[in-house]
Design a protein around this motif. Sequence first.
Motif, mmCIF file in Angstrom:
data_model
loop_
_atom_site.group_PDB
_atom_site.id
_atom_site.type_symbol
_atom_site.label_atom_id
_atom_site.label_comp_id
_atom_site.label_asym_id
_atom_site.label_seq_id
_atom_site.Cartn_x
_atom_site.Cartn_y
_atom_site.Cartn_z
ATOM 1 N N ASP A 1 1.023 -1.382 0.276
ATOM 2 C CA ASP A 1 0.264 0.144 -0.242
ATOM 3 C C ASP A 1 0.836 0.921 0.046
ATOM 4 O OD1 ASP A 1 1.116 -0.826 2.736
ATOM 5 O OD2 ASP A 1 -1.082 -0.423 3.729
ATOM 6 N N ARG A 2 1.835 1.053 -0.683
ATOM 7 C CA ARG A 2 3.253 2.143 -0.548
ATOM 8 C C ARG A 2 3.542 2.378 -1.232
ATOM 9 N NH1 ARG A 2 4.547 4.535 3.616
ATOM 10 N NH2 ARG A 2 5.825 6.174 1.832
ATOM 11 N N VAL B 1 0.712 6.603 -0.359
ATOM 12 C CA VAL B 1 0.177 5.761 0.153
ATOM 13 C C VAL B 1 -1.518 5.867 -0.705
ATOM 14 C CG1 VAL B 1 -1.331 5.116 2.619
ATOM 15 C CG2 VAL B 1 0.360 6.610 2.631
ATOM 16 N N ILE B 2 -1.583 4.480 -0.933
ATOM 17 C CA ILE B 2 -2.766 3.715 -1.742
ATOM 18 C C ILE B 2 -3.103 3.127 -1.313
ATOM 19 C CG2 ILE B 2 -3.242 2.218 -3.828
ATOM 20 C CD1 ILE B 2 0.146 2.337 -4.135
ATOM 21 N N LYS B 3 -4.672 3.304 -1.094
ATOM 22 C CA LYS B 3 -5.648 3.421 0.042
ATOM 23 C C LYS B 3 -6.907 2.408 -0.990
ATOM 24 C CE LYS B 3 -5.043 7.684 2.719
ATOM 25 N NZ LYS B 3 -5.378 9.126 3.023
ATOM 26 N N ARG C 1 -8.516 -0.700 -2.407
ATOM 27 C CA ARG C 1 -7.909 -2.036 -2.434
ATOM 28 C C ARG C 1 -7.815 -2.707 -3.471
ATOM 29 N NH1 ARG C 1 -10.935 -6.737 -2.344
ATOM 30 N NH2 ARG C 1 -12.204 -5.535 -3.546
ATOM 31 N N VAL D 1 -4.567 -1.608 -4.679
ATOM 32 C CA VAL D 1 -3.070 -2.649 -3.445
ATOM 33 C C VAL D 1 -3.401 -3.825 -4.453
ATOM 34 C CG1 VAL D 1 -2.882 -3.103 -1.678
ATOM 35 C CG2 VAL D 1 -2.748 -0.975 -2.130
ATOM 36 N N LEU E 1 1.361 -6.024 4.862
ATOM 37 C CA LEU E 1 0.469 -4.685 5.110
ATOM 38 C C LEU E 1 0.181 -4.212 6.311
ATOM 39 C CD1 LEU E 1 -1.485 -7.959 4.282
ATOM 40 C CD2 LEU E 1 -1.797 -5.821 2.816
ATOM 41 N N THR F 1 -4.003 -0.090 8.403
ATOM 42 C CA THR F 1 -5.147 0.572 7.377
ATOM 43 C C THR F 1 -6.806 -0.224 7.537
ATOM 44 O OG1 THR F 1 -3.031 0.218 6.429
ATOM 45 C CG2 THR F 1 -4.994 0.432 5.118
ATOM 46 N N LEU G 1 -8.505 -6.742 3.219
ATOM 47 C CA LEU G 1 -7.198 -7.477 1.901
ATOM 48 C C LEU G 1 -6.425 -7.726 2.261
ATOM 49 C CD1 LEU G 1 -5.910 -5.105 -0.246
ATOM 50 C CD2 LEU G 1 -4.694 -3.558 1.563
#
Length: 254
Positions: A167-168, A185-187, A189, A192, A222, A226, A232
């Motif tokens: 998620d980064r 930061v990739i939020k 789902r 990711v 993970l 988050t 996830l």
Amino acid sequence: MDIDLNADLGEGFGPYRMGEDEALLEIISSANVACGYHAGDPVIMDRTVRLALARGIEVGAHVGFPDLMGFGRRQMQIDPSEVSKYVLYQLGALAGIAKAAGHRVTHMSFHGALGNMAAADYQLAEPLVRAVAEFDPTLIIGVSTNTQIERAAEKIGVRFANTFLADRAYDDEGALVSRKIAGSVIKDRDAVLQRVKQLLEDGNVTTITGKKLNIKVHSILLHGDTPGAVELARTIRGAIQAVNGRIVPLSRLV
């Protein structure tokens, strides 16, 4: 393909809880346990270690700056020789709690600002890695790709495992993009999950500029805090198994 599925756990403090540790422990193969500096406390550490032991999950020390208020994400300007003692202190704390519970510490990683600073500065990374080696030369250091921590570990002779932060965002050199930058930061789902599939199938990651970068990893990390981390984690575990991958702990990969 054999790969470790990892999460940061034990990040509450006192009566305050963060993340869904028990649910994640049903999915992952190793856990990074906060050691009381950026999060966690002795009671939470003990509980996390015992839960992990009951499920056959390996535990590692997640060490950071003494910054509970900032969750270890604020930079601190401290002499490296002093910070190395902070590392020893946290390693010893978790190792003692694990021993009393009948478990053992197999790996460690540097959290937040401490990890980012050491990744970029060899003069900081070397004394920290040396402290790990002096404490227990069998420990595996979990680290992102292309860092000064890797270089210090190679020089000192400590095993390290490259970790993919699902998620980064990564830059074109393979380093994590600062959280201060939009998109770091990739939020989402689905986004990711797509990154994980790309890594598993093609062995590369798309950087924040759109470049495809080949990376070799041993572990997928993970963040337990988050939102939606449990679902996830289940999805990522399924994606690994869908390509006939095996989820195994770090000690069996490095």
